[in-house]
Design a protein around this motif. Sequence first.
Motif, PDB file in Angstrom:
ATOM      1  N   ALA A 578      49.557  18.509 -10.061  1.00  0.00           N
ATOM      2  CA  ALA A 578      50.475  19.426  -9.371  1.00  0.00           C
ATOM      3  C   ALA A 578      49.976  19.709  -7.961  1.00  0.00           C
ATOM      4  O   ALA A 578      50.760  19.740  -6.998  1.00  0.00           O
ATOM      5  N   ARG A 581      50.718  16.678  -5.833  1.00  0.00           N
ATOM      6  CA  ARG A 581      52.132  16.596  -5.459  1.00  0.00           C
ATOM      7  C   ARG A 581      52.456  17.595  -4.349  1.00  0.00           C
ATOM      8  O   ARG A 581      53.234  17.293  -3.439  1.00  0.00           O
ATOM      9  N   GLY A 582      51.836  18.776  -4.429  1.00  0.00           N
ATOM     10  CA  GLY A 582      52.038  19.762  -3.371  1.00  0.00           C
ATOM     11  C   GLY A 582      51.483  19.288  -2.046  1.00  0.00           C
ATOM     12  O   GLY A 582      52.116  19.445  -0.997  1.00  0.00           O
ATOM     13  N   HIS A 732      55.410  23.037  -5.415  1.00  0.00           N
ATOM     14  CA  HIS A 732      54.946  22.114  -6.448  1.00  0.00           C
ATOM     15  C   HIS A 732      53.713  22.623  -7.196  1.00  0.00           C
ATOM     16  O   HIS A 732      53.212  21.929  -8.077  1.00  0.00           O
TER      17      HIS A 732
END
Length: 846
Positions: A578, A581-582, A732
């Motif tokens: 996560a 993705r951020g 995200h």
Amino acid sequence: MARRRSCSKSSSPASVNGSKTPKRRSSPRKELFEQLTNTRRSTRSGFIPASALLLEAAVEATPFSPSASSASSEFSFYGLPDCVKSLFERHRKISRLYAWQESCLNHKILKNGGNLILSLPTGGGKTLIAEILMLKQALLNCKDSLLILPFVAIVQEKIRSLAVFGEELDICVEEYAATKGRLPPIGRRKQRSIFVATIEKAHSIVNSLIEKGRLDRLGLVVVDELHMLGDGPRGAVMEQCLAMVLHAAPSCQIVGMSATLSNTSELCRFLRADSFYSDFRPVRLIERIKLGDWIYRLEPNAQPVVEYQMEPSKNKKEDGDNVVELVNEVIPFHSCLVFCSTKKNCENLCGAIARLLPRERKELKQHKMAERRALLETMRQELDNRMCPTLERTIPWGIAYHHSGLTTEERRLIQDAYLDGVLCVICCTSTLAAGVNLPAKRVIIRSPMIGNGPLGLAQYKQMVGRAGRAGLDSTGESITIVQLGAQKQQFSQMLSSPLASCKSQLNVDDSAGLQTLLLSLISLKIINSRVAAVSFLRGTLFGIQTNVDLERLTDEAISSLLSNNLIAEINDEISPTALGRGSHAGPVNAQRAPALFDDLKLALNNGLVLSSYLHLLFCVVPMEYLSTMRINWDLFYREYCKLNAQERQVFTMLKVSEGYLVQRISHHGGSIEKEQLMKLTRLYLALMLNRLWKQQPVWDVATRFDTTRGWLQSFLQSTSSNASSIARFCEHVPELWPFKLLLPDFVRQLAHCVQMELIPLMELQGVKTGRARQLYHAGFKTVSAVAEADASQLTNLVAHLSRRQAQEMIASAKNLLRDEIAGRMEEMNELCGDKLMQSMMANAFA
């Protein structure tokens, strides 16, 4: 490429066969768009009626025809319809191309869709090649194009330049710079786009198109100033962007352009491109140097040949190098650029030239006097009745300075006035040479230095390349003032040295660029293993140039991503976390992402102060400003004392007390640890932002904090971009959900720091705070109201607004409305699907 002077209104450009171009009729698409605009008039709110959405669908479904006259004409203008040739004649005064341009456009590689690197001196006409290629992609291949430019100012200039082509040919010309630009771009059904973007925005466009599976819509990528591949972190971003396109869209054509390339063969291998070189200049350049009172002409082999001796300066104390006389020889009927080594030197020399010009030459001040007075009035209006004292004295003489210390509005007004001949002299720093296109009859380089360092060959060529105005001058000249002794020797060595090679920046700064690239590849599912990562990197410029073990470097970069919890590896398959993705979505540098997460998480854990905006401002201060900002402790304490109780809570939460600030003033606090100093510097910068947030004028805040208004404006722009990046990052990362809710509206207001009701108007081309207030008070309170106005109405109701500016605003307003509707259409299409939309359209237009 011959250029003609402006024709009278009675004359009209001839078409290829020599007959007059018939009057253009509205196309079915254009008529539908007019209906769409009329439909929007029924509302002044942000709501878009369903009828407008259906009309937009009809517009998108209607095929494009450039004009009624071109429907039957042959495609003879390099494959484009004759109406395009007519546009170039009318708006650019270009009647034919140079021989090298024809040769380039007929190049076998280029005609077959292959990649090309174009190397040509500054001012040789490279940009026209790019424009023709982009128009061909839109009109003939039905593909989008991406034009990558190095600076925001150049993007904005190019948007204005291409606007007429977009309007006449029904092509969307979209700006992606600073806070402008929608990601992912709107997926238009029939209409094609030209994305004009900075390096960072271009990278985001490519990533978002890959994510949406729409990169195949991109038919051409044009990179201006390709040599910037070797320019630090920005070069690394450019390389990542191009590597993505090469891998994910191998059929997309790439054209790189530069005036200062040396290792072309390596760049050709990276871009899988051929090269095209020409030493052509439309205006002959004469290079000279001034040593003492003697003027020398530089031969092609860089050897100086004596020409003449100047009379000694009459003002040796203020102008020992006779700059005033060199300027006086060409103005006011010709233009002159004077490059200085520092911003302060620009201002001092600007004032000195205006003060020392011979008063007996009355034409110096009388030339375009009314236009100069109007320029001063417009500048005052843009800056809330503030005016730089130096410019107030020098503009009546047709002289101004130009550097990053001026606001964007001031720089643009000075540039436009110079291009219109209202100003004839600009004293500037080296950044102008790589920035907007401002040619001059004579270029003077006040000293072969930039700051405290020597001038480089590439920078020198960019500066002297501004000499000569195509279509107006037969020759252009440069004069470099060189002091005898060590400086003369240094300058001679520079002239005879080769251009510096363009080296990949992916592996600098502890492989920051390499890690960010790998994280993007993993997030976009382009690679999922170490083997695939190595294979991809071999095709990058870094992979071509590196002599070290690529597999080892890849393993080290992946290990770093794993240790920072940005990726996970299970059974030799790599996927993003996560946090990863951020970082990719931000985009946030892979090495910066973990620290950003910790920082935002700490703010939440300690208690985010929401009783004022100061804490949020503290959180979004860009880290790159911390190392260069020096704190004025007296001012820091005075600012603290002016805060209200809610704002002081931020200091309490950050454990910075009033007593501690008093200690810093009295120098009794001892040395400061690095982490503590960074926190205090962020707070100091946040206090600047806090005043801007409260809508205090940039001029006042810059004066209070003893900085330039241009720097402060740039800092605000960077902060806004950083806040936008953090907002996407938080979307995200589940643990940061409060920021996900708080930041979007905050970011929108931070971009302009004005009342909420003015924000929509601030999105218009060329509209800043002062102009937005004028429009609002004149009754143009929405974008729709501006779109419905005509240029005469705006110029009559809004003070100091030229017709050209009014036309730009109206065109920009129409574009914004069209994009808003197209965006809603895209959302409806995703929700409803094509079949339902077609059914709705059939019922609406039965």
